[in-house]
Design an enzyme around this catalytic site. Structure first.
Site, PDB file in Angstrom:
ATOM      1  NE  ARG A   1      -8.180  -3.597 -12.227  1.00  0.00           N
ATOM      2  CZ  ARG A   1      -7.000  -3.489 -11.431  1.00  0.00           C
ATOM      3  NH1 ARG A   1      -6.096  -3.989 -11.610  1.00  0.00           N
ATOM      4  NH2 ARG A   1      -7.354  -3.000 -10.332  1.00  0.00           N
TER       5      ARG A   1
ATOM      6  NE  ARG B   1      -4.925   0.760  -9.917  1.00  0.00           N
ATOM      7  CZ  ARG B   1      -3.936   1.690  -9.997  1.00  0.00           C
ATOM      8  NH1 ARG B   1      -4.477   2.738 -10.133  1.00  0.00           N
ATOM      9  NH2 ARG B   1      -2.710   1.229 -10.233  1.00  0.00           N
TER      10      ARG B   1
ATOM     11  CG  ASN C   1       2.334  -4.690  -9.392  1.00  0.00           C
ATOM     12  OD1 ASN C   1       3.498  -4.365  -9.917  1.00  0.00           O
ATOM     13  ND2 ASN C   1       1.802  -3.589  -8.919  1.00  0.00           N
ATOM     14  CG  ASP C   2      -1.713  -9.799  -8.705  1.00  0.00           C
ATOM     15  OD1 ASP C   2      -1.379  -9.980  -7.811  1.00  0.00           O
ATOM     16  OD2 ASP C   2      -2.799  -9.238  -8.912  1.00  0.00           O
TER      17      ASP C   2
ATOM     18  CG  HIS D   1      -2.041  -1.155   1.134  1.00  0.00           C
ATOM     19  ND1 HIS D   1      -2.741  -1.307   2.181  1.00  0.00           N
ATOM     20  CD2 HIS D   1      -2.662  -1.453   0.110  1.00  0.00           C
ATOM     21  CE1 HIS D   1      -3.655  -2.275   1.801  1.00  0.00           C
ATOM     22  NE2 HIS D   1      -3.608  -2.296   0.624  1.00  0.00           N
TER      23      HIS D   1
ATOM     24  NE  ARG E   1      -0.273  -7.737  -5.675  1.00  0.00           N
ATOM     25  CZ  ARG E   1      -0.529  -6.734  -5.669  1.00  0.00           C
ATOM     26  NH1 ARG E   1       0.225  -5.517  -5.646  1.00  0.00           N
ATOM     27  NH2 ARG E   1      -1.956  -6.139  -5.541  1.00  0.00           N
TER      28      ARG E   1
ATOM     29  CB  CYS F   1      -1.619  -1.542 -16.520  1.00  0.00           C
ATOM     30  SG  CYS F   1      -2.427  -3.224 -16.174  1.00  0.00           S
TER      31      CYS F   1
ATOM     32  CD  GLU G   1      -4.244  -9.331 -13.031  1.00  0.00           C
ATOM     33  OE1 GLU G   1      -4.159  -8.422 -12.001  1.00  0.00           O
ATOM     34  OE2 GLU G   1      -5.213  -9.971 -13.396  1.00  0.00           O
TER      35      GLU G   1
END
Length: 570
Positions: free
Chosen positions: A334, A298, A446-447, A193, A457, A494, A423
Site C-alpha cells: 500500500r 503498510r 474499517n474506513d 490504537h 471509527r 484487508c 474505503e
C-alpha cells in the site's frame, strides 16, 4: 459461561479467552502546577528551569523513538506518530512562552499541551484519537520536569491482564509481552490504537469496559473477547471452560494447508505487515507457508517518525528486504497512507478542519506529487532487485479517474499489478468502473464502515454503528465483490473483518478472493473455511445480506455454521 463472579460488559477485539490477575496501569503522579523543576534530584536553579523543560521534551521524544525502533507493524506506526507529537517544536515553543510569562514549569507544560488537546478534541474525527498520545506525552514530560515516577505499566512479575483507563502506544510498547495475557481498557474503540495493537500481538482485548479500573491489583478475572465480557472472581467452572476452549482452538494451528473451502475453492490467506522486519518474522514463523504472502504492507511506517521524506534509496532497501522475505509469494504494497491520525512532518497540511475527510492517502499526491513518484520508483527498483512482482495499491481512492491516474503512474514506473483500496462508499458504488482501470481492489472495512455510517471509527461509544456486520457496509462489500467477479479480477479484504472466522465465510460467499489479517488470526479462519463448501458460504452470505441489523446478520450467519465450527466460534 457458567455462573461465577460479576460480569463487566465491553467490546471484544479478537476471539480469545484467558484467566489471570489484574495489573493496573500506573496513573500519572499527582504533581501540583507549582511544583519546582528538578535537576539531578534537587530543585533546579532559576536560570536552569527552561533547560530542564527543554531536556524533558527531548528525553520523552528520545524514549518514544527508541521504543518505536524496537517495535514493528501497527505499534511502530502509532509510536512513530507519537514521536512526532513529542518532538513538535510548537509544544516546546508554547511551554517556553508560558515560562516567559511567569508560569511555573509544570503549569507551563500543561498549558502548552492543553491547547493542542483542546484543538484536537474540537476537531473530532481521527484527530481526536491523538488526544490519548498528547496526554501521554504531557504526563511523561511533567514527570521528568518534576522528578516524579513515570506513568505507565508496572513491572509484571506473573502473567497478567493489563487494565487501564486508556492505553497510549508508549505504554503498550513498554509491556513485557511474555507476561501479558490480555488488555482491558475503559475507553477506546474496536478499531482504535489499543485494539489494533492487541490484534497484532495476538492478545485478547476488551475496550469500553466501564468500571474496569476500579478493580484491585491481583483480582482474578476472565477476559472473553469473543463474548465481550470481563468476569470478576471466576468460578472453577469458568476457569475450566476457558482452558478447554484453549485446548480445542490450539488444534487450529496444526492445519497448514493452503486456504480453501472444503470443496477446494481457493482463498488466499495473507498477513498484514508494517515493516521489512515484520515480513521477515512472518516468513520465519511460516516455514510451512501457512500464509500465501502479505495482503497489506503498510509502507507509511517508514515515514511516520521522519522529519524529511525518506530517499528513494532508503525506501528501496526497506522494500527489497520485505519482498525478499516472502520470495515468490504475493506481497500487496500500500502506498503512503498518511494524513488524519497519521500526520507527516513534511507533508500533512496543518490547517485542515476535518482531516479524516481531507488530504490523506492517495490525495497527498495533489500537493506533494514527488512522494508518490519516489515511492513507485523505489518499489520498482526493489522488484528488479528481488526478481519479484509486487502488487501495489493506493489508499483513499474515490473515483475511476483517480484509479486511472494511479495505474498510469505505476505502470510507467515499471510496476505491473496495480490496484486501489476501496474505503470510500463512492469507490464501492463505482467498483465496476474502477476495476476497468486497475488489476485488483482491496476493501479496507474499517474506513469503509466509518465513512458509510458517518461515524468516527475511534469513538468507542459508537462501536455498534461501526460493526462490519452493518447491512449497509455489507451491501457495499457485496457490490465491490460482485464487480470483481464480473470483471474476472481479484477482490481482497484487508480490514478488521478479514480476521473474523464467521465473517470470512460471508466474504468468500460474496466473491472475495483473498483475506489479509494479523498472522495470529489465520489458523481460525483457515479452520472455518475448511469446514464449509463454497455453496454454503454463498448461502451464509445471502442470509447475512437479508438481515435488517448487524446483530441479526451475524446471528443469521451463525445458524448456518457447521456444528463443530459453531461450537468453537459462535
Amino acid at each position: 459461561m457458567t455462573a461465577g463472579g460479576r460480569r463487566l460488559a465491553g467490546v471484544g477485539v479478537g476471539r480469545g479467552a484467558v484467566v489471570g490477575p489484574v495489573a493496573l496501569v500506573r496513573a500519572p503522579a499527582e504533581v501540583p502546577d507549582d511544583a519546582p523543576a528538578v535537576r539531578d534530584g534537587a530543585p533546579a536553579a532559576a536560570d536552569d528551569v527552561e533547560q530542564v523543560v527543554v531536556d524533558a521534551f527531548a528525553a520523552v521524544a528520545a524514549d518514544l523513538r527508541a521504543r518505536a525502533d524496537r517495535a514493528s507493524g501497527p505499534l511502530a506506526e502509532v509510536l512513530g506518530a507519537t514521536v512526532l507529537i513529542a518532538s513538535d517544536p510548537s509544544l516546546l515553543a508554547g511551554a517556553r512562552a508560558e515560562l516567559g510569562a511567569g508560569a511555573p514549569p509544570v503549569a507551563a507544560v500543561r498549558a502548552a499541551v492543553g491547547r493542542f488537546i483542546d484543538m484536537f478534541t474540537s476537531m473530532g474525527g481521527l484527530m481526536a484519537e491523538r488526544v490519548t498520545d498528547l496526554v501521554s506525552v504531557r504526563d511523561r514530560v511533567v514527570a521528568r520536569v518534576a522528578g516524579a515516577p513515570l506513568p505507565g505499566v508496572p513491572d509484571l512479575t506473573v502473567p497478567s491482564v493489563v487494565v487501564a483507563r486508556d492505553l497510549a502506544p508508549a505504554d503498550t510498547a513498554a509491556l513485557d509481552l511474555g507476561k501479558v495475557l490480555a488488555i482491558v481498557t475503559e475507553l477506546g474503540g474496536p478499531t482504535g490504537h489499543t485494539a489494533i495493537i492487541a490484534g497484532q500481538l495476538g492478545l485478547p482485548c476488551l475496550v469500553q469496559v466501564a468500571g474496569a479500573t476500579a478493580l484491585e491489583d491481583g483480582t482474578s478475572v476472565v477476559v472473553d473477547a469473543r463474548a465481550g465480557e470481563l468476569r470478576v472472581d471466576p468460578s472453577d467452572d469458568d476457569v475450566a471452560e476457558v482452558a478447554d476452549r484453549a485446548r480445542r482452538e490450539a488444534a487450529f494451528a496444526d492445519d497448514t494447508a493452503p486456504g480453501a473451502t472444503s470443496d477446494g475453492h481457493p482463498v488466499d490467506l495473507l498477513a498484514n505487515i508494517g515493516t521489512a522486519a515484520d515480513a521477515e518474522r512472518a516468513a520465519a514463523a511460516d516455514d510451512a507457508r501457512t500464509v500465501a504472502g502479505s495482503g497489506l504492507f503498510r509502507t507509511e511506517v517508514l515515514f511516520l517518525d521522519a522529519t524529511t521524506a525518506p530517499s528513494v534509496a532508503q525506501q528501496t532497501r526497506e522494500y527489497t528486504a520485505a519482498l525478499a522475505a516472502f520470495g515468490d509469494r504475493k506481497v500487496v504494497v500500500r502506498t503512503l497512507d498518511a494524513g488524519a491520525d497519521k500526520p507527516l512532518a513534511f507533508a500533512t497540511l496543518p490547517d485542515e478542519e476535518n482531516p479524516a475527510l481531507g488530504v490523506r492517502g492517495y490525495r497527498i499526491d495533489r500537493v506533494h506529487p514527488q512522494l508518490l513518484a519516489d515511492q513507485l520508483e523505489a518499489l520498482a527498483a526493489a522488484a528488479a532487485a528481488t526478481g519479484t512482482r509486487p502488487w501495489v495499491m493506493a489508499p483513499m481512492v474515490a473515483t475511476p479517474a483517480e484509479a486511472r491516474a494511479l495505474a498510469t503512474a505505476a505502470r510507467a514506473a515499471g510496476l505491473e499489478q496495480v490496484g486501489v483500496m476501496v474505503e470510500v462508499p463512492a469507490a464501492a458504488l463505482r467498483a465496476r468502473e474502477i476495476l476497468a482501470e486497475v488489476d485488483f481492489v482491496s476493501i479496507g472495512t474499517n474506513d469503509l464502515a466509518q465513512y458509510t455510517m458517518a461515524t468516527d471509527r475511534l469513538r468507542g461509544e459508537l462501536a455498534d454503528l461501526l460493526d462490519p456486520w452493518q447491512p449497509a457496509v455489507l451491501d457495499l462489500v457485496a457490490a465491490t465483490a460482485r464487480a470483481g467477479t464480473e470483471a474476472g479480477k481479484p477482490v481482497g479484504v484487508c480490514g478488521e473483518s478479514a480476521g473474523d472466522p464467521v465473517m470470512a465465510l460471508v466474504l468468500v460467499g460474496l466473491g472475495v478472493t483473498s483475506l489479509s489479517m494479523s498472522l495470529g488470526s489465520v489458523p481460525a479462519v483457515r479452520f472455518t473455511l475448511r469446514r464449509h463448501t463454497r455453496s454454503r458460504c454463498v448461502e451464509i452470505a445471502e442470509a447475512a445480506l437479508a438481515a435488517s441489523s448487524a446483530v441479526d446478520a451475524r446471528a443469521a450467519a451463525v445458524t448456518l455454521l457447521d456444528a463443530e465450527a459453531a461450537a468453537l466460534l459462535a
